[in-house]
Scaffold this active site. Structure first.
Site, PDB file in Angstrom:
ATOM      1  N   THR A   1      30.408  37.689  31.606  1.00 51.19           N
ATOM      2  CA  THR A   1      31.539  38.601  30.985  1.00 51.19           C
ATOM      3  C   THR A   1      32.557  38.266  30.258  1.00 51.19           C
ATOM      4  OG1 THR A   1      30.923  39.579  33.308  1.00 51.19           O
ATOM      5  CG2 THR A   1      32.469  40.749  32.097  1.00 51.19           C
TER       6      THR A   1
ATOM      7  N   ARG B   1      31.680  30.128  32.315  1.00 52.75           N
ATOM      8  CA  ARG B   1      32.650  29.744  33.620  1.00 52.75           C
ATOM      9  C   ARG B   1      31.405  28.950  34.471  1.00 52.75           C
ATOM     10  NH1 ARG B   1      36.117  34.694  35.462  1.00 52.75           N
ATOM     11  NH2 ARG B   1      37.203  34.839  33.334  1.00 52.75           N
TER      12      ARG B   1
ATOM     13  N   SER C   1      40.114  32.446  34.351  1.00 50.21           N
ATOM     14  CA  SER C   1      40.845  33.583  34.645  1.00 50.21           C
ATOM     15  C   SER C   1      41.600  33.513  36.175  1.00 50.21           C
ATOM     16  CB  SER C   1      39.983  35.015  34.544  1.00 50.21           C
ATOM     17  OG  SER C   1      40.552  36.043  34.694  1.00 50.21           O
ATOM     18  N   HIS C   2      40.858  34.471  37.025  1.00 48.78           N
ATOM     19  CA  HIS C   2      41.598  34.518  38.392  1.00 48.78           C
ATOM     20  C   HIS C   2      40.911  33.781  39.521  1.00 48.78           C
ATOM     21  CE1 HIS C   2      38.257  37.445  37.534  1.00 48.78           C
ATOM     22  NE2 HIS C   2      37.907  37.217  38.477  1.00 48.78           N
TER      23      HIS C   2
ATOM     24  N   LYS D   1      36.214  29.734  26.458  1.00 46.11           N
ATOM     25  CA  LYS D   1      35.712  31.305  25.848  1.00 46.11           C
ATOM     26  C   LYS D   1      36.076  31.060  24.413  1.00 46.11           C
ATOM     27  CE  LYS D   1      38.409  34.858  26.498  1.00 46.11           C
ATOM     28  NZ  LYS D   1      38.829  36.337  27.059  1.00 46.11           N
TER      29      LYS D   1
ATOM     30  N   ASP E   1      47.466  37.244  36.803  1.00 50.44           N
ATOM     31  CA  ASP E   1      46.448  36.307  37.117  1.00 50.44           C
ATOM     32  C   ASP E   1      46.495  34.897  36.538  1.00 50.44           C
ATOM     33  OD1 ASP E   1      45.533  37.065  34.729  1.00 50.44           O
ATOM     34  OD2 ASP E   1      43.588  36.911  35.082  1.00 50.44           O
TER      35      ASP E   1
ATOM     36  N   ASP F   1      45.354  33.311  34.101  1.00 48.45           N
ATOM     37  CA  ASP F   1      45.387  33.271  32.511  1.00 48.45           C
ATOM     38  C   ASP F   1      46.366  34.364  31.788  1.00 48.45           C
ATOM     39  OD1 ASP F   1      43.229  34.919  32.926  1.00 48.45           O
ATOM     40  OD2 ASP F   1      42.546  34.601  31.011  1.00 48.45           O
TER      41      ASP F   1
ATOM     42  N   ASP G   1      45.979  37.592  31.854  1.00 46.92           N
ATOM     43  CA  ASP G   1      45.730  38.991  31.209  1.00 46.92           C
ATOM     44  C   ASP G   1      45.769  40.148  32.161  1.00 46.92           C
ATOM     45  OD1 ASP G   1      43.442  37.851  32.486  1.00 46.92           O
ATOM     46  OD2 ASP G   1      42.123  38.132  30.734  1.00 46.92           O
ATOM     47  N   ARG G   2      45.612  39.835  33.341  1.00 48.37           N
ATOM     48  CA  ARG G   2      45.404  40.810  34.252  1.00 48.37           C
ATOM     49  C   ARG G   2      46.750  41.277  34.820  1.00 48.37           C
ATOM     50  NH1 ARG G   2      40.435  40.329  38.379  1.00 48.37           N
ATOM     51  NH2 ARG G   2      38.799  40.178  36.851  1.00 48.37           N
TER      52      ARG G   2
ATOM     53  N   GLU H   1      39.221  48.866  35.584  1.00 48.75           N
ATOM     54  CA  GLU H   1      39.538  49.059  36.946  1.00 48.75           C
ATOM     55  C   GLU H   1      40.056  47.465  37.391  1.00 48.75           C
ATOM     56  OE1 GLU H   1      37.548  47.563  39.093  1.00 48.75           O
ATOM     57  OE2 GLU H   1      36.428  46.784  37.380  1.00 48.75           O
ATOM     58  N   SER H   2      39.581  46.531  37.032  1.00 50.16           N
ATOM     59  CA  SER H   2      39.900  45.401  37.528  1.00 50.16           C
ATOM     60  C   SER H   2      41.248  44.812  37.126  1.00 50.16           C
ATOM     61  CB  SER H   2      38.518  44.149  37.175  1.00 50.16           C
ATOM     62  OG  SER H   2      38.576  44.421  35.693  1.00 50.16           O
TER      63      SER H   2
ATOM     64  N   LYS I   1      43.143  41.888  27.213  1.00 50.06           N
ATOM     65  CA  LYS I   1      43.977  42.588  27.944  1.00 50.06           C
ATOM     66  C   LYS I   1      45.323  41.902  28.391  1.00 50.06           C
ATOM     67  CE  LYS I   1      41.278  41.035  31.852  1.00 50.06           C
ATOM     68  NZ  LYS I   1      39.723  40.969  31.800  1.00 50.06           N
TER      69      LYS I   1
ATOM     70  N   ARG J   1      29.454  44.617  43.214  1.00 49.20           N
ATOM     71  CA  ARG J   1      30.521  45.460  43.436  1.00 49.20           C
ATOM     72  C   ARG J   1      30.175  46.857  43.374  1.00 49.20           C
ATOM     73  NH1 ARG J   1      33.796  41.613  41.740  1.00 49.20           N
ATOM     74  NH2 ARG J   1      33.712  40.281  40.024  1.00 49.20           N
TER      75      ARG J   1
HETATM   76  C1  G1P Z   1      35.239  41.036  36.252  1.00 44.84           C
HETATM   77  C2  G1P Z   1      35.842  42.469  36.066  1.00 44.84           C
HETATM   78  C3  G1P Z   1      35.718  42.902  34.457  1.00 44.84           C
HETATM   79  C4  G1P Z   1      36.530  42.001  33.796  1.00 44.84           C
HETATM   80  C5  G1P Z   1      36.049  40.333  33.928  1.00 44.84           C
HETATM   81  C6  G1P Z   1      36.982  39.403  33.300  1.00 44.84           C
HETATM   82  O1  G1P Z   1      34.041  40.768  35.750  1.00 44.84           O
HETATM   83  O2  G1P Z   1      34.844  43.318  36.937  1.00 44.84           O
HETATM   84  O3  G1P Z   1      36.332  44.088  34.416  1.00 44.84           O
HETATM   85  O4  G1P Z   1      36.297  42.163  32.558  1.00 44.84           O
HETATM   86  O5  G1P Z   1      36.028  40.011  35.624  1.00 44.84           O
HETATM   87  O6  G1P Z   1      38.283  39.450  33.742  1.00 44.84           O
HETATM   88  P1  G1P Z   1      32.763  40.869  36.454  1.00 44.84           P
HETATM   89  O7  G1P Z   1      32.795  39.742  37.843  1.00 44.84           O
HETATM   90  O8  G1P Z   1      32.836  42.329  37.353  1.00 44.84           O
HETATM   91  O9  G1P Z   1      31.684  40.842  35.835  1.00 44.84           O
HETATM   92 ZN    ZN Z   2      42.308  36.684  33.433  1.00 41.64          ZN
END
Ligand code: G1P
Ligand code: ZN
Length: 544
Positions: free
Chosen positions: A18, A22, A113-114, A126, A278, A280, A282-283, A365-366, A377, A497
Site C-alpha cells: 500500500t 516494508r 509509517s506507524h 518508498k 504518526d 513519519d 502523515d497521519r 479512515e485510517s 496525507k 480489517r
Molecule cells: C493502511 C491504511 C491505509 C493507508 C496505509 C498507509 O494500509 O489502511 O488507509 O493508506 O496504511 O498509511 P493497509 O494496512 O490497510 O493496507
Molecule cells: Zn505514516
C-alpha cells in the site's frame, strides 16, 4: 571517486505494498537487499540521472545507514543534486513539499509509517514521483519487475558523509545539500492558515491543548510551528524528542496507541484540544474535550468549513475518500455541488485527481487527511486546519462536530482489525465472501436489506488505469455498509480489517456510544465472514 558496479542476485518479495516496500529491519540489513531495491528505482526512473532528488526519513532505526547507502548509489547513478534533511530527517509530507517546491525529479522516503521501530521492528522505503506523490502502481510494478532480474548495482567507494551540518558537499560529481528539515514545510503551512487567529487563540488564556509527537518525526516540526511560530506554551508538544525506537511505543495516533494524550482530554478539566501524528508525520488524530473525531468525520467537517481558512477561501473543487472511509464526505460534496470520488485504499490513488484539479481535499479512515497543497496525507496540516476552525468559530470541537451531524446526519463508523492472523485463513475468508457476493443483493442480513455487494474495482478517471480486488463491499438500503479488506502494509501474517458504517439522520440518536449503536451490524459482519472459525479469533485486536 570511482563508480563501482557490484554483482548481485534478486531477492524474493520486493513488491511495494500500500505504501512502499516494508520489511523487518533485519531483512533490510541483509547485504544487497536495500541496494537492489534502490537500484531498481534508478533503473526504472531515467529522469533521475542528471536530475535532482530529495532524500529523508522518519529517523527510525537504520535510517542513517540507509541514507548513506542511498546517497552513494544516487551519486553513482548520476543524480546531479540531492537535498537531504539534516540528520537524515524529513517527514513524509515535508518530502512531498520539497519535491514540489524545488521541482526535483522525485524523492525517497525512509519510513514504515506507524509501525514500531528498532532493531527487531520495521523499516521501509518508498519512491515519490515528481508531482510529490507516492509512485503509482504502474511505476511500483516496474520497480518490482526490475528487482526480479537485477544483476548489479552502482555505488561509490567513499566514507559516510556528515549528515548533521547544514550546507553543500560533494559526493563524486553530485552536490549533496543538507537542509533544515522544517522551514520550507512550516512556510507552506503559514501560507495556508490564519496564523494570527491561531496565535490569538493560544494567547487568550481560555484554550488548552497538547500535540503528541509520539517520539517520532513531527517533534521538531510541531515545536517550530506550534511553539515558536504560533506562540503556544513551551511543552505544548509532548514526546517531542524523536527517537530511533519511538521510545518503545507504537507511533500510531489512535485511541489504542495514544492513550496518554487521550487521558489528558478526558474529565471535567480535560484539555480543549488534543492532536497526534504518526511515525513519519502523515497521519493525524483529532480530539476535543471528552470527544474523539473519527477521521471520516474530520474530512467531512474540514470540507464543509474549508472556506473559513485563507488557503481554501475560494471553496473546494471536489473531494475524494478511500472506499472504506465513511460516506459523510459525500453528503458534504452533495451539499456543495462538487464531485466526490471513491478510490481504493492508499494515498497514491488520489494523485491523479489532485494533479488534474478535480479534487481539493481527500482523506482516509485510517487517520489520513490532506489536500492539493502537496501529494501526501499531512498530519500537522490537519491539526492546523482544525486550530484555524476553532479560532475563527470560537466553538469547541464537540460543538462543531455535533452541529455538523445535525446538518448532514451522522455516519456512525468503526473499524475492527484482526492482526497477525494466519494468511491462508484470511485469504480463505475473503474467497468465501467473494463466492457469496453474487447472491447477496436483495437478501436480508439481520435487520438490513442488501442493496449491492461487490469486490471493489476502480478505474482511474484521469489515466484509465484499472485496479481490482480492493476490498469486499456490502451496501445496505439504509446506507449502512460492511467492508472487508486485507492489509497491504503488514509485515507478518495477515491483518483482516472490517469497516462498519451506518447512517443515522435523527439528531436525537446522535449521542449513542459507537460500538453499542453498531452492535447489530458488527454481528452481521462476524457471521457473514465466519470470522471465528476461519481466522480463529473471537474479538478484534484493535478497534478504532
Ligand atoms: C493502511 C491504511 C491505509 C493507508 C496505509 C498507509 O494500509 O489502511 O488507509 O493508506 O496504511 O498509511 P493497509 O494496512 O490497510 O493496507
Ligand atoms: Zn505514516
Amino acid at each position: 571517486m570511482e563508480t563501482q558496479s557490484i554483482a548481485t542476485t534478486p531477492f524474493d518479495g520486493q513488491r511495494p505494498g500500500t505504501s512502499g516496500l516494508r520489511k523487518k529491519v533485519k531483512v533490510f540489513q541483509q547485504p544487497h537487499y536495500l541496494e537492489n531495491f534502490v537500484q531498481a528505482i534508478f533503473d526504472t526512473q531515467p529522469d533521475l540521472a542528471g536530475g535532482a532528488l530529495v532524500v529523508g526519513g522518519d529517523g527510525r532505526y537504520f535510517n542513517r545507514e540507509a541514507i548513506q547507502i542511498i546517497l552513494r548509489m544516487a551519486a553513482a547513478n548520476g543524480v546531479r543534486k540531492i537535498l537531504v534533511g539534516r540528520g537524515g530527517i524529513l517527514s513524509t509530507p515535508a518530502v512531498s513539499c520539497l519535491i514540489r517546491k524545488y521541482q526535483t525529479q522525485g524523492g525517497i522516503v525512509l519510513s514504515a509509517s506507524h509501525n514500531p521501530g528498532g532493531p527487531d521492528e520495521d523499516f521501509g522505503i518508498k519512491f515519490n514521483a515528481a508531482n510529490g506523490g507516492p509512485a503509482p502502481e504502474s511505476v511500483t510494478d516496474a520497480m518490482h519487475a526490475r528487482t526480479c532480474s537485477i544483476e548489479r548495482y552502482l555505488t561509490l567507494a567513499t566514507a559516510p558523509i556528515d549528515l548533521d551540518r547544514l550546507g553543500t558537499l560533494q559526493l563524486g560529481e553530485t552536490d549533496v545539500e543538507i537542509i533544515d528539515p522544517v522551514s520550507d514545510y512550516a512556510d507552506l503551512m503559514e501560507s495556508l492558515f490564519d496564523f494570527n487567529a491561531i496565535h490569538q487563540l493560544f494567547n487568550s488564556g481560555a484554550f488548552s491543548m497538547r500535540f503528541d509527537a509520539m517520539h517520532a518525526v513531527t517533534g521538531p516540526y510541531a515545536v517550530e510551528i506550534l511553539e515558536n511560530r504560533l506562540g503556544a506554551a513551551p511543552g505544548t508538544v509532548m514526546n517531542a524528542i524523536a527517537r530511533e525506537d519511538f521510545g518503545g511505543g507504537h507511533p500510531d495516533p489512535n485511541l489504542a496507541h495514544a492513550q496518554e494524550l487521550v487521558a489528558l482530554t478526558q474529565g471535567g478539566d480535560g484539555l480543549d484540544f488534543g492532536a497526534a501524528s504518526d511515525g513519519d508525520g502523515d497521519r493525524n488524530m483529532i480530539l476535543g474535550k471528552n470527544f474523539f473525531v473519527t477521521p471520516s468525520d474530520s474530512l467531512a467537517v474540514l470540507a464543509a468549513n474549508a472556506h473559513q481558512t485563507p488557503g481554501y477561501s475560494a471553496g473546494i473543487r471536489g473531494i475524494a475518500r478511500s472506499m472504506p472511509t465513511s460516506q459523510a464526505a459525500n453528503r458534504v460534496a452533495d451539499f456543495l455541488g462538487v464531485e466526490c470520488f471513491e478510490t481504493p485504499t492508499g494515498w497514491k490513488f488520489f494523485g491523479n485527481l489532485l494533479d488534474a484539479g478535480r479534487i481539493t481535499l481527500c482523506g482516509e479512515e485510517s487517520f489520513g487527511t490532506g489536500s492539493d497543497h502537496l501529494r501526501e496525507k499531512d498530519g500537522l496540516w490537519a491539526v492546523l486546519f482544525w486550530l484555524n476552525l476553532l479560532a475563527v468559530r470560537q466553538q469547541s470541537v464537540a460543538a462543531i462536530v455535533t452541529e455538523h451531524w445535525r446538518r448532514f446526519g451522522r455516519n456512525f463508523y468503526t473499524r475492527h482489525d484482526y492482526e497477525g492472523v494466519d494468511l491462508a485463513g484470511a485469504e480463505g475468508l475473503m474467497d468465501h465472501l467473494r463466492i457469496l457476493l453474487a447472491d447477496l443483493p436483495g437478501t436480508r442480513l439481520g435487520d438490513q436489506s442488501v442493496s449491492y455487494a461487490d469486490d471493489f474495482a476502480y478505474t482511474d478517471p484521469i489515466d484509465g488505469s484499472h485496479s481490482e480486488h480492493q476490498g469486499i463491499r456490502i451496501g445496505f438500503e439504509s446506507g449502512a455498509r460492511i467492508i472487508y479488506r486485507l492489509s497491504g502494509t503488514g509485515t507478518e501474517g495477515a491483518t483482516l480489517r472490517v469497516y462498519l458504517e451506518y447512517f443515522e439522520p435523527d439528531p436525537a440518536c446522535h449521542q449513542q456510544d459507537t460500538q453499542e449503536a453498531m452492535q447489530p451490524l458488527i454481528l452481521i459482519a462476524r457471521e457473514l465472514a465466519q470470522i471465528e472459525t476461519r481466522i480463529v479469533r473471537d474479538a478484534p485486536d484493535v478497534i478504532t
